[in-house]
Design a protein around this motif. Structure first.
Motif, mmCIF file in Angstrom:
data_model
loop_
_atom_site.group_PDB
_atom_site.id
_atom_site.type_symbol
_atom_site.label_atom_id
_atom_site.label_comp_id
_atom_site.label_asym_id
_atom_site.label_seq_id
_atom_site.Cartn_x
_atom_site.Cartn_y
_atom_site.Cartn_z
ATOM 1 N N VAL A 13 0.861 -1.193 0.000
ATOM 2 C CA VAL A 13 0.000 0.000 0.000
ATOM 3 C C VAL A 13 0.896 1.241 0.000
ATOM 4 O O VAL A 13 1.770 1.374 0.863
ATOM 5 C CB VAL A 13 -0.932 0.010 1.234
ATOM 6 N N GLY A 93 3.017 7.614 3.353
ATOM 7 C CA GLY A 93 3.827 8.654 3.995
ATOM 8 C C GLY A 93 3.331 8.972 5.403
ATOM 9 O O GLY A 93 2.142 8.817 5.720
ATOM 10 N N GLU A 160 17.405 6.398 -0.492
ATOM 11 C CA GLU A 160 16.782 6.582 -1.811
ATOM 12 C C GLU A 160 17.831 6.521 -2.900
ATOM 13 O O GLU A 160 18.906 7.109 -2.770
ATOM 14 C CB GLU A 160 16.126 7.967 -1.857
ATOM 15 N N LYS A 266 12.016 15.383 9.279
ATOM 16 C CA LYS A 266 10.705 14.907 9.729
ATOM 17 C C LYS A 266 10.852 13.881 10.872
ATOM 18 O O LYS A 266 10.153 13.944 11.885
ATOM 19 C CB LYS A 266 9.993 14.281 8.522
ATOM 20 N N ASP A 267 11.819 12.975 10.723
ATOM 21 C CA ASP A 267 11.955 11.936 11.746
ATOM 22 C C ASP A 267 12.611 12.471 13.019
ATOM 23 O O ASP A 267 12.312 12.019 14.121
ATOM 24 C CB ASP A 267 12.706 10.723 11.175
HETATM 25 N N1 LIG Z 1 12.100 7.849 0.930
HETATM 26 C C1 LIG Z 1 12.949 7.168 1.678
HETATM 27 O O1 LIG Z 1 14.128 7.059 1.384
HETATM 28 C C2 LIG Z 1 12.464 6.460 2.936
HETATM 29 C C3 LIG Z 1 13.349 5.589 3.592
HETATM 30 C C4 LIG Z 1 12.908 4.919 4.717
HETATM 31 C C5 LIG Z 1 11.630 5.147 5.196
HETATM 32 N N2 LIG Z 1 10.783 6.018 4.554
HETATM 33 C C6 LIG Z 1 9.431 6.181 5.077
HETATM 34 O O2 LIG Z 1 8.539 5.492 4.218
HETATM 35 C C7 LIG Z 1 7.282 6.169 4.157
HETATM 36 C C8 LIG Z 1 6.934 6.478 2.706
HETATM 37 O O3 LIG Z 1 7.915 7.343 2.172
HETATM 38 P P1 LIG Z 1 8.136 7.508 0.593
HETATM 39 O O4 LIG Z 1 9.368 8.314 0.425
HETATM 40 O O5 LIG Z 1 8.033 6.197 -0.084
HETATM 41 O O6 LIG Z 1 6.863 8.395 0.221
HETATM 42 P P2 LIG Z 1 6.266 8.587 -1.238
HETATM 43 O O7 LIG Z 1 5.444 9.816 -1.178
HETATM 44 O O8 LIG Z 1 7.316 8.464 -2.269
HETATM 45 O O9 LIG Z 1 5.292 7.332 -1.385
HETATM 46 C C9 LIG Z 1 4.083 7.189 -0.709
HETATM 47 C C10 LIG Z 1 3.082 6.632 -1.705
HETATM 48 O O10 LIG Z 1 1.879 6.373 -0.989
HETATM 49 C C11 LIG Z 1 0.771 6.718 -1.837
HETATM 50 N N3 LIG Z 1 -0.362 6.861 -0.940
HETATM 51 C C12 LIG Z 1 -0.620 7.857 -0.064
HETATM 52 N N4 LIG Z 1 -1.744 7.591 0.623
HETATM 53 C C13 LIG Z 1 -2.200 6.390 0.179
HETATM 54 C C14 LIG Z 1 -3.316 5.581 0.505
HETATM 55 N N5 LIG Z 1 -4.176 5.940 1.442
HETATM 56 N N6 LIG Z 1 -3.464 4.417 -0.164
HETATM 57 C C15 LIG Z 1 -2.590 4.030 -1.101
HETATM 58 N N7 LIG Z 1 -1.509 4.765 -1.455
HETATM 59 C C16 LIG Z 1 -1.319 5.920 -0.820
HETATM 60 C C17 LIG Z 1 1.233 7.965 -2.546
HETATM 61 O O11 LIG Z 1 0.505 8.196 -3.722
HETATM 62 C C18 LIG Z 1 2.713 7.619 -2.822
HETATM 63 O O12 LIG Z 1 2.879 6.986 -4.075
HETATM 64 C C19 LIG Z 1 7.417 7.381 5.066
HETATM 65 O O13 LIG Z 1 6.978 7.026 6.350
HETATM 66 C C20 LIG Z 1 8.914 7.593 5.088
HETATM 67 O O14 LIG Z 1 9.334 8.283 6.246
HETATM 68 C C21 LIG Z 1 11.174 6.667 3.427
#
Ligand SMILES: NC(=O)c1ccc[n+]([C@@H]2O[C@H](COP(=O)([O-])OP(=O)(O)OC[C@H]3O[C@@H](n4cnc5c(N)ncnc54)[C@H](O)[C@@H]3O)[C@@H](O)[C@H]2O)c1
Length: 412
Positions: A13, A93, A160, A266-267
């Motif tokens: 998801v 997110g 990333e 944010k974290d």
């Molecule tokens: N980006 C990183 O490098 C990274 C690394 C470790 C942890 N995280 C954590 O992972 C989480 C996601 O980060 P990200 O960078 O992948 O964010 P992102 O915005 O790239 O991806 C989130 C995705 O979720 C989708 N989305 C939002 N609400 C939704 C819903 N209700 N149902 C289905 N899809 C939905 C969005 O359209 C988006 O594609 C955050 O908690 C972040 O802190 C991110």
């Protein structure tokens, strides 16, 4: 004898995002060949992924996507895929709000929706970075609503751009309140990762936040020292070189640079909020890191900005990325524009009609600020008459022996 059903149907998801999509790719291409549905609310990203196109830069991902899309990987907006899922991994997110507090409500609403559709006995994995205590709240909420899914928390720790490499290389932290959830989550991630580390949910939530905050603090130390040295007319990188060269105790001393992006600040703020705003180091790090563009601004203002044109090279939040979320290059631009300065922005990875080509930016600008040390800039020669702000020392002109590649490696 009853043969246990293999847990093959996985729904991710938030599956078209920076965390969800690489994970989906690795699951779909693992020897266990999971059937993976990437459930996402973003229509454009779902369409792109189904066409075999990555919505963002991730090394090696597009090639892999083309191999598995339409076979055992698909992107969808149709929630009915949740009904057949053995495993649902949520990576939506988890932003902080405009008062810098975590927004837990959206997470719970989203989990209610998922668990309403999930079958009993399925595994729900929380993979977003969450506020400490969230897994317990989710677990209790799920149980109080009479839902019989198993809940685990397995934080994502990739950088990333390097997700495909790191997902199969880094140990996976796994946490749950019940042995069955722990067992199943461990079995899932052992298909990808070399090992799992079991923690309690609160330990795991803190572990993820500590790791990101530690990096953010680490960058803040370097940025503070950079500003300190530069304010008294001393070249920070002469000192940096002196203290790091053949001196193992300074190995973790990062280079200065814009420390931003969607996670680190944010974290750190999630941890601050959790400690009732007594995480002084976290707040101090925010002031330092977010203050770096202001420091550059005050240096340039003192030298005279009237009638001068400034170019910012690299608008992404980090090197070799197209991710502009919370990039300090935009803050830099805003500060300059607020004083009526003409700003030219350029970035090879970011599509924006208002940006100019690199050569154009360099030739028209009087002042050049490196915003993101993209590897593609390594061979760039900045004419000596231009004022250059290179916080990373990406183009080492002085004593430091570091190459541009090393400069990239030591930033976030
Ligand atoms: N980006 C990183 O490098 C990274 C690394 C470790 C942890 N995280 C954590 O992972 C989480 C996601 O980060 P990200 O960078 O992948 O964010 P992102 O915005 O790239 O991806 C989130 C995705 O979720 C989708 N989305 C939002 N609400 C939704 C819903 N209700 N149902 C289905 N899809 C939905 C969005 O359209 C988006 O594609 C955050 O908690 C972040 O802190 C991110």
């Amino acid at each position: 004898m009853v043969v246990p059903k293999p847990n093959r149907n996985v729904v991710v998801v938030g599956g078209c995002g920076h965390v969800g999509l690489p994970l989906g790719l690795v699951l779909a291409s693992s020897p266990a060949r999971y059937q993976v549905a990437l459930l996402d609310i973003d229509t454009d990203k779902v369409a792109l992924v189904n066409q075999g196109t990555m919505p963002f830069l991730e090394v090696g991902a597009e090639e892999l996507l083309r191999r598995v899309i339409g076979t055992n990987l698909r992107a969808t907006q149709d929630e009915s895929c949740l009904r057949d899922a053995d495993i649902v991994i949520t990576v939506v997110g988890t932003p902080v709000d405009k008062h810098l507090n975590p927004t837990a409500h959206a997470l719970h609403k989203s989990i209610d929706r998922l668990t309403d559709l999930m079958q009993d006995d399925a595994l729900l994995v929380l993979r977003s970075t969450v506020y400490p205590g969230s897994t317990k709240l989710v677990y209790e909420r799920v149980r109080s609503r009479g839902c019989r899914v198993h809940v685990a928390f397995c934080p994502e720790r990739i950088a990333e751009g390097k997700a495909l490499e790191e997902l199969v290389k880094l140990p996976q932290i796994v946490a749950a309140f019940e042995p069955e959830a722990m067992r199943r989550a461990s079995a899932l991630f052992l298909q990808l990762a070399p090992s799992v580390i079991e923690l309690t949910p609160l330990e795991a939530e803190l572990a993820k936040l500590f790791a990101n905050s530690w990096r953010y603090l680490n960058f803040a130390v370097s940025n503070q020292f950079y500003m300190l040295a530069e304010s008294c007319g001393v070249d920070f990188y002469r000192i940096y070189d002196a203290v790091t060269r053949d001196y193992p105790r300074m190995r973790s001393f990062a280079r200065a640079g814009f420390a931003a992006g969607p996670c680190l600040l944010k974290d750190t703020l999630q941890l601050s909020s959790f400690s009732s705003n007594n995480f002084f180091l976290g707040h101090a790090a925010m002031l330092v890191n977010e203050g770096l563009p202001n420091f550059i601004m005050s240096q340039l203002r003192a030298e005279g900005l009237r009638g001068r044109t400034v170019a910012i090279l690299g608008m992404a939040f980090k090197a070799d990325s197209d991710d502009i979320r919370d990039s300090l290059s935009y803050k830099m631009r805003k500060l300059l524009e607020a004083e009526g300065v003409d700003v030219l922005c350029t970035d090879p990875y970011v599509a924006d009609a208002s940006f100019v080509e690199l050569d154009d930016a360099v030739s028209r600008a009087d002042i050049i600020i490196l915003g993101a040390p993209h590897g593609r800039y390594a061979a760039l020669r900045i004419p000596p008459q231009k004022r250059l702000v290179d916080v990373w020392n990406f183009w080492p002109s002085r004593i430091s022996a570091a190459t541009p590649e090393q400069a990239i490696a030591t930033t976030n």
